[in-house]
Design a protein around this motif. Sequence first.
Motif, PDB file in Angstrom:
ATOM      1  N   ARG A 294      30.137  39.921  48.849  1.00 30.70           N
ATOM      2  CA  ARG A 294      30.597  40.913  47.869  1.00 30.70           C
ATOM      3  C   ARG A 294      31.077  42.202  48.513  1.00 30.70           C
ATOM      4  O   ARG A 294      31.822  42.965  47.929  1.00 30.70           O
TER       5      ARG A 294
ATOM      6  N   ARG B 284      40.087  46.682  47.346  1.00 31.36           N
ATOM      7  CA  ARG B 284      38.623  46.696  47.250  1.00 31.36           C
ATOM      8  C   ARG B 284      37.927  46.877  48.597  1.00 31.36           C
ATOM      9  O   ARG B 284      36.832  47.430  48.658  1.00 31.36           O
TER      10      ARG B 284
ATOM     11  N   SER C  25      37.328  37.896  46.758  1.00 27.77           N
ATOM     12  CA  SER C  25      36.867  39.025  45.954  1.00 27.77           C
ATOM     13  C   SER C  25      37.236  38.839  44.483  1.00 27.77           C
ATOM     14  O   SER C  25      36.430  39.096  43.586  1.00 27.77           O
TER      15      SER C  25
ATOM     16  N   LEU D  38      34.952  36.297  42.941  1.00 28.45           N
ATOM     17  CA  LEU D  38      33.619  36.815  42.650  1.00 28.45           C
ATOM     18  C   LEU D  38      33.639  37.775  41.473  1.00 28.45           C
ATOM     19  O   LEU D  38      32.683  37.874  40.716  1.00 28.45           O
ATOM     20  N   ASN D  39      34.733  38.507  41.352  1.00 27.87           N
ATOM     21  CA  ASN D  39      34.803  39.576  40.372  1.00 27.87           C
ATOM     22  C   ASN D  39      36.218  39.607  39.770  1.00 27.87           C
ATOM     23  O   ASN D  39      37.035  40.420  40.166  1.00 27.87           O
TER      24      ASN D  39
END
Length: 317
Positions: free
Chosen positions: A27, A120, A312, A315-316
């Motif tokens: 993460r 990110r 990423s 995951l999100n």
Amino acid sequence: MLDPVMSGTAVGLDIGRTNVRAALVDRGGNVLKALREPTDPSGSREAVLGQAVRMAREVGEGASAVGAGVAGQCGSSGIVARGPDFWWEDVDLKAELEKGTGLRAVARNDVIMATVGEWRHGAGRGARDMVCVMVGTGIGGGAVVDGRLATGRSGYAGHFGHVLVDPSGPECSCGRRGCVEALAGGKRVAMRARMVMGSGDGRAAILRRMCGGDPERIDARMVARAAAEGDEACLELRDSMASALIRGTASIVNSFDPEVVVMGGPVLTGFPKLWEMVRDGLRDEVLPPLRPFENVKQAELGDLAGAIGAASLALNP
Ligand SMILES: [Zn+2]
């Protein structure tokens, strides 16, 4: 099958015409494992998808999701409509990855994934408004607006390579003339260099020596090397790339008013002084209220930007 346990890691895939990359990413954007292989030379959907799934399994123990960026038109549906690198017709990449890995999947264009990665975990960290322009074989991009990835109606937002800068310029892969990609994308730059050399132009002497007189051997990397050695024709091409990138990126800055512009890609960084020329040229090319525009950063994640961004986003989302 991978075990879809709840975990803080995902597999990121970057499926390009030359290489396929797979990485296990946490993460925090840290790469825990990474693999790179030359893309199956057939380029067929069965072979390349099989390869991507196998590589995802190889790195993906413990991952909870998989994300893939592909060099082609792939919107939020995860369906690859077509090329430019793969002439697959309507391949449901998201569904194929879910079937092959047993994990939840997302799939998008490769530069959109690189944009997410840089935003990110790279040069755009913390920005609410950012645009990203990547200069490789082609030119792609992505935008973050008010803290969210801009997708548009169907997930295609960010095709900055097709910002038109010179209507009488060379033909582009999209069929129009004078897009930034037609002037500064690696594939088109190599084509232009071949034409200059083929015309017998004496200023391309260094390039001619490098390719042994065989235009088929010329690629963007060779043009960049010839420019670095002082080939006049290649330096002129470099100058025209810089002015196209400056004009095109200024139009994007004027449209989005971003905090930061992140730029990268092997062609931008491969040509001598090209990055500096674009960064400095952008300063006063934007609309007066935005001058001097100085927050232009070089991408930080290198070749793994796409894989990190894909993981990423998985995951999100
Ligand atoms: Zn175009």
